[in-house]
Design an enzyme around this catalytic site. Structure first.
Site: not given
Ligand code: IPM
Ligand code: MG
Length: 356
Positions: A247, A223, A251, A191, A142
């Protein structure tokens, strides 16, 4: 106590759930005799519209000067075609880096009232889902150099992934300390079979684990971890990982709880000033409809009280109130199920207020 809270109302439906969260904070202030002052900060699409910049320095400065930041969610289709540097997300990345918030905690915990909403089989859910992802937030790909150039007549893009020992060590410590307050287990995800940054990550974690002999430790490849999260989530207590793996895995972890609208997060650095936000997005399609679930943002405010203001009782009060409202069968549209009463953003907050 008196606290100055920087409030980023955000884009899409975010201003609605932030507004409701402030009502909850006001109620807490009234009940416990605190004073919360709110300073409005523009970030994301809102700031692009006002200043042509997703996070102007003056806005960032207001956050630095606050006791903590409550953030809704930024972004939306309106700003999607802007170049990388001008996008709403850039404001978020600048906020994280500009405040030195290298440690992002995202709990994946199933609310028993909502366990039917999990896409996993009941037999897996019933083993329990209660872990936390500690994501490194200011390093890795990032924040490495990003570059697109034309080489031999074609475009070539490059994103550098960089980690230094101290960046790994400080996030590792957070993970071990967090595990000590929970079930004493750290899973470090990398990884290392491919990446140098991951081999360094593993080396530093192994050095660090010697200082925490009371905490169980394991390495896991990313993975495999992605598989294990759906196969056997009960095995996890604290997962620590670098920025992009965190990240993606966070999710996935939110999804298995069945209700992304319920998951708060904290981002902290060296001091007590943090940024607290729901992990879901700004749901622009629901804007202005009084439909969106305010609970993740309200629970983020509870985390702020607990971790930045040392107000544990007040945080418990909010979390208990949210649980009670679910017990009573009230839901927002995202969590609706048979026999439940579906309420709008403001009305479900009214119910939470009644329980505080
Ligand atoms: C998160 C989001 C952010 C990230 C994006 C919106 C830049 O997906 O906070 O997880 O990738 O960190
Ligand atoms: Mg995210």
């Amino acid at each position: 106590m008196e606290k100055n809270i920087a409030v980023i109302r955000g884009d899409g439906s975010s201003p609605e759930f932030v507004r409701e969260t402030l009502r909850v904070l006001d109620r807490i202030a009234e009940k416990y005799g605190h004073t919360f002052r709110y300073t409005e900060v523009a970030m994301g699409g809102d700031a692009i519209d006002k200043y042509g910049d997703p996070l102007p320095e003056a806005e960032l400065q207001k956050c630095r000067e606050s006791d903590s930041v409550l953030l809704g969610s930024v972004g939306g289709p309106k700003w999607d075609s802007l170049p990388g540097d001008k996008r709403p997300e850039k404001g978020l990345l600048r906020l994280r880096a500009g405040m030195g918030l290298y440690s992002n905690s995202r709990p994946a915990k199933i609310w028993k009232q909502l366990s039917d909403a999990s896409p996993l089989k009941r037999s897996i859910v019933d083993q329990g889902i209660d872990f936390i992802i500690v994501r490194e937030l200011t390093g890795g790909v990032y924040f490495g150099e990003h570059k697109t150039e034309t080489v031999n007549g074609e475009e070539k893009a490059n994103d550098d992934m960089v980690y230094t020992e101290h960046e790994i060590e400080r996030i590792g410590r957070i993970a071990f300390e967090t595990a000590r307050k929970r079930r004493n287990k750290v899973t470090s995800v990398d990884k290392a079979n491919v990446l140098d940054t991951s081999r360094l990550w593993r080396k530093v974690m192994h050095r660090l684990k010697e200082e925490y002999p009371d905490v169980a430790y394991e390495d896991m490849l990313v993975d495999n971890c992605a598989m294990q999260i759906v196969k056997n989530p009960a095995q996890f207590d604290v997962i620590v990982t670098e920025n992009m793996f965190g990240d993606i895995l966070s999710d996935e972890a939110s999804m298995i709880t069945g209700s992304i609208g319920m998951i708060p997060s904290s981002s902290l650095g060296e001091g007590t000033v943090g940024v607290y936000e729901p992990i879901h997005g700004s749901a622009p399609d629901l804007a202005g409809m009084d439909k969106v679930n305010p609970m993740a943002c309200i629970l983020s405010a509870a985390m702020m009280l607990r971790y930045s203001f040392a107000m544990a009782e007040e945080a418990d009060d909010i979390e208990r109130a949210v649980g009670k409202v679910l017990d009573l069968g009230f839901r927002t549209a995202d969590n609706q199920s048979e026999g439940c009463t579906v309420l709008g953003t403001a009305a479900i907050t009214d119910e939470i207020l009644k329980q505080i």
